[in-house]
Design a protein around this motif. Structure first.
Motif, PDB file in Angstrom:
ATOM      1  N   ALA A 142     -14.972  -5.986  24.012  1.00 34.77           N
ATOM      2  CA  ALA A 142     -13.510  -5.892  23.995  1.00 34.77           C
ATOM      3  C   ALA A 142     -13.109  -4.580  23.360  1.00 34.77           C
ATOM      4  CB  ALA A 142     -12.887  -7.052  23.234  1.00 34.77           C
ATOM      5  N   VAL A 143     -12.047  -4.030  23.860  1.00 36.54           N
ATOM      6  CA  VAL A 143     -11.414  -2.904  23.193  1.00 36.54           C
ATOM      7  C   VAL A 143     -10.062  -3.415  22.733  1.00 36.54           C
ATOM      8  CG1 VAL A 143     -10.513  -1.989  25.382  1.00 36.54           C
ATOM      9  CG2 VAL A 143     -10.641  -0.514  23.385  1.00 36.54           C
ATOM     10  N   GLY A 144      -9.795  -3.307  21.464  1.00 32.50           N
ATOM     11  CA  GLY A 144      -8.574  -3.906  20.945  1.00 32.50           C
ATOM     12  C   GLY A 144      -8.263  -3.445  19.554  1.00 32.50           C
ATOM     13  N   TYR A 145      -7.422  -4.209  18.902  1.00 31.27           N
ATOM     14  CA  TYR A 145      -6.941  -3.840  17.587  1.00 31.27           C
ATOM     15  C   TYR A 145      -7.749  -4.512  16.484  1.00 31.27           C
ATOM     16  CZ  TYR A 145      -2.873  -2.524  20.379  1.00 31.27           C
ATOM     17  OH  TYR A 145      -2.060  -1.966  21.310  1.00 31.27           O
ATOM     18  N   ASN A 146      -7.744  -3.870  15.342  1.00 34.15           N
ATOM     19  CA  ASN A 146      -8.234  -4.490  14.129  1.00 34.15           C
ATOM     20  C   ASN A 146      -7.048  -5.258  13.548  1.00 34.15           C
ATOM     21  OD1 ASN A 146      -8.572  -4.823  11.229  1.00 34.15           O
ATOM     22  ND2 ASN A 146     -10.385  -3.542  11.429  1.00 34.15           N
ATOM     23  N   TYR A 147      -7.108  -6.580  13.588  1.00 30.68           N
ATOM     24  CA  TYR A 147      -5.931  -7.377  13.236  1.00 30.68           C
ATOM     25  C   TYR A 147      -5.619  -7.380  11.744  1.00 30.68           C
ATOM     26  CZ  TYR A 147      -4.639  -8.738  17.860  1.00 30.68           C
ATOM     27  OH  TYR A 147      -4.170  -8.688  19.149  1.00 30.68           O
ATOM     28  N   PHE A 148      -6.589  -7.048  10.920  1.00 28.40           N
ATOM     29  CA  PHE A 148      -6.271  -6.865   9.503  1.00 28.40           C
ATOM     30  C   PHE A 148      -5.388  -5.631   9.354  1.00 28.40           C
ATOM     31  CE2 PHE A 148      -7.157  -5.156   5.235  1.00 28.40           C
ATOM     32  CZ  PHE A 148      -6.850  -6.263   4.458  1.00 28.40           C
ATOM     33  N   ASP A 149      -5.705  -4.575  10.105  1.00 31.91           N
ATOM     34  CA  ASP A 149      -4.865  -3.371  10.090  1.00 31.91           C
ATOM     35  C   ASP A 149      -3.469  -3.675  10.625  1.00 31.91           C
ATOM     36  OD1 ASP A 149      -6.862  -1.868   9.002  1.00 31.91           O
ATOM     37  OD2 ASP A 149      -7.465  -0.896  10.878  1.00 31.91           O
ATOM     38  N   LEU A 150      -3.388  -4.526  11.677  1.00 33.59           N
ATOM     39  CA  LEU A 150      -2.080  -4.935  12.194  1.00 33.59           C
ATOM     40  C   LEU A 150      -1.287  -5.659  11.116  1.00 33.59           C
ATOM     41  CD1 LEU A 150      -3.208  -4.156  14.988  1.00 33.59           C
ATOM     42  CD2 LEU A 150      -2.083  -6.176  15.906  1.00 33.59           C
ATOM     43  N   GLY A 151      -1.987  -6.483  10.342  1.00 30.02           N
ATOM     44  CA  GLY A 151      -1.328  -7.180   9.241  1.00 30.02           C
ATOM     45  C   GLY A 151      -0.795  -6.205   8.211  1.00 30.02           C
ATOM     46  N   ARG A 152      -1.555  -5.163   7.949  1.00 32.88           N
ATOM     47  CA  ARG A 152      -1.111  -4.153   6.985  1.00 32.88           C
ATOM     48  C   ARG A 152       0.105  -3.396   7.525  1.00 32.88           C
ATOM     49  NH1 ARG A 152      -3.805  -2.910   2.655  1.00 32.88           N
ATOM     50  NH2 ARG A 152      -3.071  -0.744   2.713  1.00 32.88           N
ATOM     51  N   GLN A 153       0.091  -3.090   8.817  1.00 30.49           N
ATOM     52  CA  GLN A 153       1.248  -2.431   9.420  1.00 30.49           C
ATOM     53  C   GLN A 153       2.479  -3.335   9.342  1.00 30.49           C
ATOM     54  OE1 GLN A 153       0.141  -0.814  13.374  1.00 30.49           O
ATOM     55  NE2 GLN A 153      -1.941  -0.648  12.575  1.00 30.49           N
ATOM     56  N   THR A 154       2.262  -4.637   9.522  1.00 29.86           N
ATOM     57  CA  THR A 154       3.341  -5.616   9.389  1.00 29.86           C
ATOM     58  C   THR A 154       3.822  -5.683   7.943  1.00 29.86           C
ATOM     59  OG1 THR A 154       2.330  -6.915  11.169  1.00 29.86           O
ATOM     60  CG2 THR A 154       4.008  -8.009   9.824  1.00 29.86           C
ATOM     61  N   GLY A 155       2.865  -5.654   7.016  1.00 25.74           N
ATOM     62  CA  GLY A 155       3.199  -5.691   5.594  1.00 25.74           C
ATOM     63  C   GLY A 155       4.068  -4.519   5.167  1.00 25.74           C
ATOM     64  N   ASP A 156       3.830  -3.359   5.776  1.00 25.15           N
ATOM     65  CA  ASP A 156       4.661  -2.197   5.468  1.00 25.15           C
ATOM     66  C   ASP A 156       6.135  -2.468   5.798  1.00 25.15           C
ATOM     67  OD1 ASP A 156       2.504  -0.692   4.588  1.00 25.15           O
ATOM     68  OD2 ASP A 156       2.150   0.238   6.543  1.00 25.15           O
ATOM     69  N   ILE A 157       6.362  -3.166   6.915  1.00 26.24           N
ATOM     70  CA  ILE A 157       7.731  -3.510   7.317  1.00 26.24           C
ATOM     71  C   ILE A 157       8.342  -4.485   6.310  1.00 26.24           C
ATOM     72  CG2 ILE A 157       9.148  -4.587   9.114  1.00 26.24           C
ATOM     73  CD1 ILE A 157       7.039  -3.667  11.159  1.00 26.24           C
ATOM     74  N   VAL A 158       7.540  -5.473   5.901  1.00 25.53           N
ATOM     75  CA  VAL A 158       8.026  -6.472   4.929  1.00 25.53           C
ATOM     76  C   VAL A 158       8.450  -5.791   3.635  1.00 25.53           C
ATOM     77  CG1 VAL A 158       7.384  -8.487   3.542  1.00 25.53           C
ATOM     78  CG2 VAL A 158       6.619  -8.317   5.923  1.00 25.53           C
ATOM     79  N   VAL A 159       7.635  -4.861   3.165  1.00 27.70           N
ATOM     80  CA  VAL A 159       7.951  -4.154   1.921  1.00 27.70           C
ATOM     81  C   VAL A 159       9.247  -3.363   2.055  1.00 27.70           C
ATOM     82  CG1 VAL A 159       7.195  -2.309   0.357  1.00 27.70           C
ATOM     83  CG2 VAL A 159       5.571  -4.059   1.099  1.00 27.70           C
ATOM     84  N   ARG A 160       9.445  -2.731   3.198  1.00 32.10           N
ATOM     85  CA  ARG A 160      10.694  -1.984   3.417  1.00 32.10           C
ATOM     86  C   ARG A 160      11.913  -2.902   3.295  1.00 32.10           C
ATOM     87  NH1 ARG A 160       9.994   1.411   8.880  1.00 32.10           N
ATOM     88  NH2 ARG A 160      12.183   1.917   8.394  1.00 32.10           N
ATOM     89  N   ILE A 161      11.785  -4.113   3.816  1.00 28.99           N
ATOM     90  CA  ILE A 161      12.895  -5.074   3.734  1.00 28.99           C
ATOM     91  C   ILE A 161      13.095  -5.536   2.294  1.00 28.99           C
ATOM     92  CG2 ILE A 161      13.640  -7.386   4.431  1.00 28.99           C
ATOM     93  CD1 ILE A 161      12.225  -6.851   7.129  1.00 28.99           C
TER      94      ILE A 161
END
Length: 319
Positions: A254-273
């Motif tokens: 599979a070629v895809g995303y590292n979902y822990f990294d996706l979680g971190r990218q999501t976490g960045d949004i949460v922190v901004r809020i």
């Protein structure tokens, strides 16, 4: 004696006042449609960013609830969370995000691991989505996936796709896959699996009709992907996946995303809020980064080999 009593009373009153003035912990409530490695990694990534941003110990209340693959339970969880009044709701995967958005009027909702936020009716636009919703999309490059499969199966003519037609993200993925496949001369054969218990039967229906099987990022299929792998081994049909975590569970590649990294990218949004930005003013983010995972052992069990060129550029080789 009287003076001691006065001092004790004063100290007690001061302690009570001090306790009352303590800052209320930040409350981030997370929910996911089902527990599997990719979605669990998103949750863990979110929490890691919160902790790195100073939200730790008594300063953070972090909860997690899984709907166990049931949209009805996801709706119940969403209502409960809204009643608990967290500072931010993190909804992982499309069904949980839809449930949270449908009941949250004022509490910010940050979705993650959602393939098509507009198609799922979570937001009207990716830019400045408005309302109280934003998040991160894991829309995949299906042309890249098809190209990878053709490296393993050069004469690929038909590709089987088990999926849940009740998941909006899966419908969007299969639609995009059909467009890309048609341009490459590949026929897509779908097989519906509305529930996890249907995955084995849906996959068996593809035997004798396809040259390979592709598991999209579909929570129902991924939660029971071992059934797909078993059919692949028994029928000698190679199984590929849309997410890299599934390779460690038996998919060939599979070629895809590292979902822990996706979680971190999501976490960045949460922190901004949490720091004061309005969810609706934050653009929906497209996931960044790709990994290539291969599983030579499972490839051999399904009757094929990992091409040398693929092996050479693999991010991770499952032993």
């Amino acid at each position: 004696m009287k003076l001691n009593s006065i001092i004790k009373s004063t100290l007690l009153a001061a302690a009570v006042i001090s306790t009352g003035l303590q800052a209320k912990p930040v409350y981030v409530a997370t929910t996911a449609i089902v527990e599997h490695p990719a979605l669990d990694a998103v949750r863990d990534g979110v929490k890691s960013v919160l902790e790195e941003s100073g939200y730790t110990g008594d300063e953070l209340k972090f909860t997690y609830e899984s709907a166990q693959g049931q949209p009805a339970i996801a709706a119940q969880i969403a209502r409960k969370i809204v009643g608990d009044e967290p500072d931010v709701i993190v909804a992982i995967a499309t069904p949980s995000a839809q449930a949270a958005v449908s009941v949250s009027r004022n509490i910010p909702v940050v979705f993650s691991a959602v393939t098509d936020p507009i198609g799922a009716k979570l937001v009207r636009s990716l830019k400045q989505p408005g309302s109280n919703v934003t998040g991160l999309s894991d829309m995949v490059n299906v042309r890249q996936h098809l190209a990878l499969i053709k490296e393993f199966v050069p004469n690929l003519k038909t590709l089987g796709v088990p999926y849940n037609p009740g998941e909006a993200n899966s419908v969007s993925s299969v639609a995009a896959l059909k467009v890309a496949a048609a341009e490459m001369g590949i026929k897509i054969i779908e097989s519906a699996a509305p529930k996890s218990a249907d995955v084995m039967i849906a996959t068996k229906q593809l035997v004798g009709k396809v040259d390979a099987i592709y598991c999209p990022i579909d929570n129902t299929i991924i939660s029971a992907v071992e059934s797909v792998i078993k059919v692949g081994i028994d029928a000698q049909i190679p199984v590929f996946a849309g997410d890299t975590d599934t390779v460690s569970r038996g998919a060939v590649a599979a070629v895809g995303y590292n979902y822990f990294d996706l979680g971190r990218q999501t976490g960045d949004i949460v922190v901004r809020i949490l720091k004061g930005e309005k969810a609706g003013s934050i653009d929906v983010k497209m996931a960044e980064g790709t990994d290539l995972y291969v599983n030579p052992k499972m490839a051999a069990k399904m009757g094929i080999e990992v091409p040398a060129a693929v092996l050479a550029r693999a991010t991770k080789v499952i032993k």
